[in-house]
Design an enzyme around this catalytic site. Structure first.
Site, PDB file in Angstrom:
ATOM      1  N   LYS A 117      -3.430   3.568  -2.320  1.00  0.00           N
ATOM      2  CA  LYS A 117      -4.498   4.550  -2.458  1.00  0.00           C
ATOM      3  C   LYS A 117      -4.033   5.837  -1.784  1.00  0.00           C
ATOM      4  O   LYS A 117      -3.663   5.834  -0.612  1.00  0.00           O
ATOM      5  CB  LYS A 117      -5.785   4.043  -1.803  1.00  0.00           C
ATOM      6  CG  LYS A 117      -6.306   2.749  -2.423  1.00  0.00           C
ATOM      7  CD  LYS A 117      -7.611   2.317  -1.804  1.00  0.00           C
ATOM      8  CE  LYS A 117      -7.450   1.740  -0.419  1.00  0.00           C
ATOM      9  NZ  LYS A 117      -6.732   0.448  -0.421  1.00  0.00           N
ATOM     10  N   ASP A 176       0.817  -1.207   0.000  1.00  0.00           N
ATOM     11  CA  ASP A 176       0.000   0.000   0.000  1.00  0.00           C
ATOM     12  C   ASP A 176       0.854   1.262   0.000  1.00  0.00           C
ATOM     13  O   ASP A 176       2.051   1.226   0.283  1.00  0.00           O
ATOM     14  CB  ASP A 176      -0.879   0.040   1.258  1.00  0.00           C
ATOM     15  CG  ASP A 176      -2.208  -0.666   1.060  1.00  0.00           C
ATOM     16  OD1 ASP A 176      -2.491  -1.044  -0.074  1.00  0.00           O
ATOM     17  OD2 ASP A 176      -2.938  -0.837   2.053  1.00  0.00           O
ATOM     18  N   MET A 207      -7.523   9.393   9.325  1.00  0.00           N
ATOM     19  CA  MET A 207      -7.962   9.831   7.992  1.00  0.00           C
ATOM     20  C   MET A 207      -9.007  10.951   8.077  1.00  0.00           C
ATOM     21  O   MET A 207      -9.959  10.988   7.303  1.00  0.00           O
ATOM     22  CB  MET A 207      -8.541   8.654   7.193  1.00  0.00           C
ATOM     23  CG  MET A 207      -7.598   7.472   7.078  1.00  0.00           C
ATOM     24  SD  MET A 207      -8.426   5.964   6.516  1.00  0.00           S
ATOM     25  CE  MET A 207      -9.470   5.556   7.918  1.00  0.00           C
TER      26      MET A 207
END
Length: 504
Positions: free
Chosen positions: A56, A34, A171
């Site tokens: 991502k 990732d 996040m």
């Protein structure tokens, strides 16, 4: 069917990867990683491993999650071992549970290797214990970015606002105004301490403390973006008192290390411990000789020599490899006097059980000559195991002093085939503060890969560090002069000068 390992890579500091995670990475056939997994971990993969990036970043998906699931299953069905490397912990906002469910449905064996989650580690590196009995006895991990397809929010702002727990939002930096507003609207004191930690545990870590009613404006003013965690609670008041990581003397300073990879580990490690962002760019590769017959003949004739002089750690390494190859060891050096050109070479000899008879005060060939003249080198027969191509000062000066000198190439240095594009990109983006050179050949090879003309545009923004005057002289041939140069020509002295310069 292969086995899939869902691995937590931790928040970024490569030292926080678990032992078990590294063991899996070293043996896996396929590594799928990732965006938030430190790319340094890729070096642990075996040479023939297939490495696939599926990261991502800020909504830009290399692969959507359903395609990632399909890819993992496809590779496992090939009968291969899969390391699925995810930032933090796979089961803490890492969608590891979803991937595990897909694996169960496909009948594929899997294991979970937990990782250190950012909510604990980034907070700790910023001086914030998420629990502390003077403030709170519990902590709550909360997503700051819910699945936009959900019909109803999973957040209970009234509970969060009235809770005495430390709240850690993942996040959530884009939604920070909304988070602060909802907490205050539901009863949380506007003066509650809040901290943001960006790129926690990495050399680029930044953090600050504000209050709930001001934090959104402060984050915007400071330019805080993802990836950042948000910590809400009284424990944030300990940030300034307990903060340790951001006090490192070279935190965030970008340093290019041009040493050969075989030699660079000590310098890279030391700079990393000081907080520097190290960009490894080996301009030299160390290679064995194509033919070692002359070396074996010289070893079998060692009794004919008086002095054995080592000019590098690599000289020691490859000389001893040939000793071992022909079934001999250090005992064959009995009766010889042995010199080392510097402390690192001397340490390499000590590791072989050899205490050098002479180490010069100045760690260059000229210093060796001066010291050996005092020891009566005249008329002595000298063997120098070294690189195939190297400066000729030492053998030439010893011969002038009346010694009989034989140069014995035991390895060779070549121009590295490293791709210079990542370094070019780092230079262009302003990530580099220092360019370090530890030998003339690192200078020559660097400018083979990135021309002197190209580098001139960074002359005012990037400082050049040289280990000593010989390297500096070579640098001058390309139109540059060193900004940092130690009095002692050693790696520790070079690091000390970098630390001192970065404090200016």
């Amino acid at each position: 069917m292969g086995t899939v390992y869902l691995i937590g890579a931790g928040p970024g500091d490569p030292g926080l990867l678990t032992v078990k995670a590294r063991e899996v990475l070293e043996t896996a056939d396929v590594l799928i990683y990732d965006y938030l997994a430190n790319s340094e971990f890729l070096s642990y993969a075996k040479p023939d491993a297939e490495i696939l990036y599926v990261g991502k970043k800020g909504g830009d998906h290399t692969l959507p999650q359903d395609k990632i699931n399909e890819l993992i299953i496809e590779k496992a069905r090939e009968g291969r071992s899969i390391a699925r490397l995810k930032g933090g912990d796979p089961y803490v906002f890492g969608r590891g549970g979803e991937e595990a469910e897909e694996l169960v449905a496909a009948g594929i064996d899997f294991e979970v290797v937990p990782g250190i989650t950012a909510g604990v580690a980034a907070a700790a590196y910023a001086g914030i214990p998420v629990t502390h009995r003077d403030f709170t006895t519990s902590v709550c991990f909360i997503t700051g970015h819910e699945d936009p397809t959900k019909e109803k929010s999973g957040h209970n702002w009234a509970v969060y606002a009235k809770s005495t727990s430390t709240l850690v939002f993942y996040m959530g930096v884009k939604n920070l105004p909304m988070i602060a507003e909802n907490l205050i609207k539901n009863g949380r004191d506007p003066e509650t301490p809040v901290s943001l930690v960006r790129w926690g545990t990495r050399c680029t870590q930044q953090s600050f403390v504000s209050t709930l009613d001001k934090v959104a404006d402060e984050a915007e003013r400071l330019g805080f973006k993802a990836p950042s965690i948000i910590i809400v609670g009284g424990v944030c008041s300990l940030h300034d008192k307990l903060g340790w990581f951001e006090k490192k003397p070279m935190l965030g300073k970008g340093v290019i290390v041009t040493r050969a990879r075989e030699q660079a580990s000590g310098l890279v490690s030391t700079l990393g411990k000081l907080g520097a962002c190290v960009h490894e760019f080996p301009t030299i590769s160390i290679e064995p000789m194509a033919d070692y017959e002359p070396v074996e003949k010289a070893i079998l004739s060692l009794a004919a020599y008086d002095w054995l002089i080592f000019t590098s750690v690599n000289g020691v390494k490859y000389f001893w490899q040939q000793l071992d190859e022909i079934g001999l060891d250090s005992r064959i050096l009995g009766g010889l006097e042995i010199a080392a050109i510097g402390p690192a070479t001397a340490d390499a000899l000590r590791e072989k059980g050899i205490k050098p008879d002479f180490v010069p005060e100045k760690y260059v060939a000229e210093g060796v000559v001066e010291g050996l003249l005092e020891k009566g080198i005249k008329g002595k027969k000298v063997l120098i195991p070294r690189a195939l191509v190297a400066r000729e000062v030492l053998p030439n000066e010893l011969e002038k002093a009346g010694a009989q000198v034989e140069v014995l190439p035991v390895y060779e240095t070549r121009l590295s085939n490293n791709d210079p594009e990542p370094i070019r990109a780092a230079l262009k983006s302003g990530e580099i503060d220092y360019l370090s050179f530890t030998s003339s050949s690192t200078v020559q090879n660097f400018f083979e890969l990135i021309s002197a003309e190209e580098f001139k545009q960074y002359k005012d923004s990037v400082k050049i560090a040289c280990i000593g005057p010989i390297t500096a002289k070579t640098l001058g041939e390309y139109g540059f002069s060193p900004d940092v140069q130690p009095e002692d020509y050693t790696i520790p002295a070079l690091v000390d000068e970098l630390v001192a310069d970065s404090a200016k």
